[in-house]
Design an enzyme around this catalytic site. Structure first.
Site, PDB file in Angstrom:
ATOM      1  N   ASP A   1     -11.331 -64.008   2.515  1.00  0.00           N
ATOM      2  CA  ASP A   1     -11.606 -64.294   3.917  1.00  0.00           C
ATOM      3  C   ASP A   1     -13.024 -63.899   4.339  1.00  0.00           C
ATOM      4  O   ASP A   1     -13.559 -62.890   3.880  1.00  0.00           O
ATOM      5  CB  ASP A   1     -10.590 -63.537   4.780  1.00  0.00           C
ATOM      6  CG  ASP A   1     -10.368 -64.177   6.127  1.00  0.00           C
ATOM      7  OD1 ASP A   1     -10.534 -65.405   6.243  1.00  0.00           O
ATOM      8  OD2 ASP A   1     -10.005 -63.451   7.077  1.00  0.00           O
ATOM      9  N   HIS A   2     -13.589 -64.682   5.252  1.00  0.00           N
ATOM     10  CA  HIS A   2     -14.890 -64.401   5.873  1.00  0.00           C
ATOM     11  C   HIS A   2     -15.972 -64.058   4.848  1.00  0.00           C
ATOM     12  O   HIS A   2     -16.658 -63.036   4.953  1.00  0.00           O
ATOM     13  CB  HIS A   2     -14.759 -63.282   6.902  1.00  0.00           C
ATOM     14  CG  HIS A   2     -14.171 -63.743   8.195  1.00  0.00           C
ATOM     15  ND1 HIS A   2     -14.829 -64.602   9.039  1.00  0.00           N
ATOM     16  CD2 HIS A   2     -12.976 -63.484   8.768  1.00  0.00           C
ATOM     17  CE1 HIS A   2     -14.062 -64.853  10.095  1.00  0.00           C
ATOM     18  NE2 HIS A   2     -12.931 -64.195   9.945  1.00  0.00           N
TER      19      HIS A   2
ATOM     20  N   HIS B   1      -8.301 -67.335  13.985  1.00  0.00           N
ATOM     21  CA  HIS B   1      -8.718 -65.979  13.627  1.00  0.00           C
ATOM     22  C   HIS B   1      -8.633 -65.091  14.870  1.00  0.00           C
ATOM     23  O   HIS B   1      -8.605 -65.567  15.992  1.00  0.00           O
ATOM     24  CB  HIS B   1     -10.152 -65.989  13.082  1.00  0.00           C
ATOM     25  CG  HIS B   1     -10.267 -66.536  11.701  1.00  0.00           C
ATOM     26  ND1 HIS B   1     -10.525 -65.744  10.601  1.00  0.00           N
ATOM     27  CD2 HIS B   1     -10.147 -67.801  11.222  1.00  0.00           C
ATOM     28  CE1 HIS B   1     -10.569 -66.489   9.515  1.00  0.00           C
ATOM     29  NE2 HIS B   1     -10.344 -67.747   9.869  1.00  0.00           N
ATOM     30  N   GLY B   2      -8.593 -63.773  14.647  1.00  0.00           N
ATOM     31  CA  GLY B   2      -8.504 -62.853  15.772  1.00  0.00           C
ATOM     32  C   GLY B   2      -7.137 -62.868  16.430  1.00  0.00           C
ATOM     33  O   GLY B   2      -7.006 -62.616  17.632  1.00  0.00           O
TER      34      GLY B   2
ATOM     35  N   SER C   1      -4.591 -60.878  16.220  1.00  0.00           N
ATOM     36  CA  SER C   1      -3.967 -59.613  16.607  1.00  0.00           C
ATOM     37  C   SER C   1      -3.984 -59.407  18.115  1.00  0.00           C
ATOM     38  O   SER C   1      -3.100 -58.743  18.668  1.00  0.00           O
ATOM     39  CB  SER C   1      -4.671 -58.436  15.924  1.00  0.00           C
ATOM     40  OG  SER C   1      -4.484 -58.471  14.530  1.00  0.00           O
TER      41      SER C   1
ATOM     42  N   ASN D   1      -4.299 -66.047  11.254  1.00  0.00           N
ATOM     43  CA  ASN D   1      -4.828 -64.884  10.536  1.00  0.00           C
ATOM     44  C   ASN D   1      -4.662 -63.613  11.362  1.00  0.00           C
ATOM     45  O   ASN D   1      -5.034 -63.578  12.531  1.00  0.00           O
ATOM     46  CB  ASN D   1      -6.316 -65.078  10.236  1.00  0.00           C
ATOM     47  CG  ASN D   1      -6.569 -66.028   9.087  1.00  0.00           C
ATOM     48  OD1 ASN D   1      -5.778 -66.932   8.832  1.00  0.00           O
ATOM     49  ND2 ASN D   1      -7.661 -65.821   8.392  1.00  0.00           N
ATOM     50  N   VAL D   2      -4.150 -62.568  10.720  1.00  0.00           N
ATOM     51  CA  VAL D   2      -3.914 -61.286  11.390  1.00  0.00           C
ATOM     52  C   VAL D   2      -4.457 -60.157  10.522  1.00  0.00           C
ATOM     53  O   VAL D   2      -4.202 -60.127   9.312  1.00  0.00           O
ATOM     54  CB  VAL D   2      -2.409 -61.056  11.633  1.00  0.00           C
ATOM     55  CG1 VAL D   2      -2.186 -59.744  12.383  1.00  0.00           C
ATOM     56  CG2 VAL D   2      -1.788 -62.222  12.389  1.00  0.00           C
TER      57      VAL D   2
ATOM     58  N   THR E   1      -6.126 -56.730  12.376  1.00  0.00           N
ATOM     59  CA  THR E   1      -6.160 -55.492  13.158  1.00  0.00           C
ATOM     60  C   THR E   1      -4.768 -54.974  13.487  1.00  0.00           C
ATOM     61  O   THR E   1      -4.542 -53.753  13.507  1.00  0.00           O
ATOM     62  CB  THR E   1      -6.966 -55.713  14.451  1.00  0.00           C
ATOM     63  OG1 THR E   1      -8.304 -56.088  14.103  1.00  0.00           O
ATOM     64  CG2 THR E   1      -7.012 -54.449  15.295  1.00  0.00           C
TER      65      THR E   1
END
Length: 285
Positions: free
Chosen positions: A84-85, A211-212, A214, A233-234, A236
């Protein structure tokens, strides 16, 4: 069962009208928690390793990827591995032969034309090796080392027409889009632009990725999947459960040296948090 590919999971999810959950892991306990929760739920899952996690592991992808692959191969549900990223081409290349079936190549900080060129090169490399490639258009804020970005700032959101042109120009297999979420949120207060999600879904023919996640409440996640988001995508949220439980246990037992009781509780708390998210993301309807 066991080790599969991200592409197979997202294709099946789109056909069923549900989401595919991808959880970012840093430690072995994180990865074990993902598998525990997925097996309890009877749900396929993606285990994701970010470039920042690799940096924490002293720049070496191999050991953590090997551990995740071993867990995936022994799992009773389908598990895919994702990188990822990734901003480093060297790390992209390191994915070959690890069992990782998909990579999110993140050139979103570059100007549009540079993003397209870099991503197209990454796509060509990945496709030659049977790896699917995800990219980002727009900018999902909250990334470590990046200036703070308001998720509602002008220019932050992904434009549907530009997204369609970007997918055609790069050949990407999945597209991460900016629709109101932000990385590293500690509270679940994000409000998504569901009309934009629907327009993006209509504009491109590849899976959309959120994304982001959480910081996104359950109802917003359900609506996002219904509107057209496929891969959620999770990261945090796992760390909140894991670190919070570790902190409580270690504070309560200052005379203990063995880390295993605390890590056992942290792993279980993380698995429970993952299980709750799986029920939301993969639910039909």
């Amino acid at each position: 069962m066991s080790l599969t590919t991200t592409g197979k999971l997202t294709d099946a999810a789109r056909a069923d009208g549900v989401g595919t959950a991808a959880f970012n892991v840093i430690t072995l306990e994180h990865a074990e928690a993902v598998i525990i929760a997925a097996e309890r739920a009877g749900s396929p899952v993606v285990v994701a390793i970010s470039e920042n996690a690799v940096k924490f592991r002293r720049g070496r992808l191999g050991p953590l990827a090997a551990a995740c692959r071993a867990l995936a191969e022994e799992a009773t549900v389908p598990v895919a591995l994702h990188l990822d990223h990734v901003e480093s081409v060297d790390l992209l290349v390191a994915a070959e032969g690890t069992g990782i079936s998909s990579v999110m190549f993140d050139a979103s900080r570059l100007a549009y034309a540079e993003n397209v060129a870099a991503t197209a090169d990454a796509v060509a490399w990945a496709h030659e090796r049977g790896i699917t490639l995800e990219a980002e258009l727009g900018e999902v804020g909250g990334k470590p080392g990046h200036p703070a970005l308001d998720a509602h700032a002008p220019g932050a959101r992904t434009d549907p027409d530009e997204a369609a042109a970007y997918v055609r120009a790069t050949g990407v297999d999945a597209l991460a889009v900016a629709v109101g979420s932000s990385h590293a949120m500690l509270d679940r207060t994000a409000t998504l632009d569901h009309d934009l999600i629907a327009r993006l879904r209509a504009a491109v023919d590849v899976p959309l990725v959120l994304h982001g996640s959480s910081g996104v409440p359950d109802d917003e996640l359900r609506r996002a999947v219904a509107a057209g988001m496929t891969k959620i995508n999770v990261g945090t949220a796992l760390n909140i459960a894991y670190t919070g439980t570790l902190r409580e246990r270690l504070t309560a037992t200052p005379d203990k040296a063995d880390p295993r009781p605390a890590l056992t509780l942290a792993r279980e708390a993380t698995a429970q948090a993952i299980g709750e998210l799986l029920r939301v993301i993969t639910a039909k309807g």
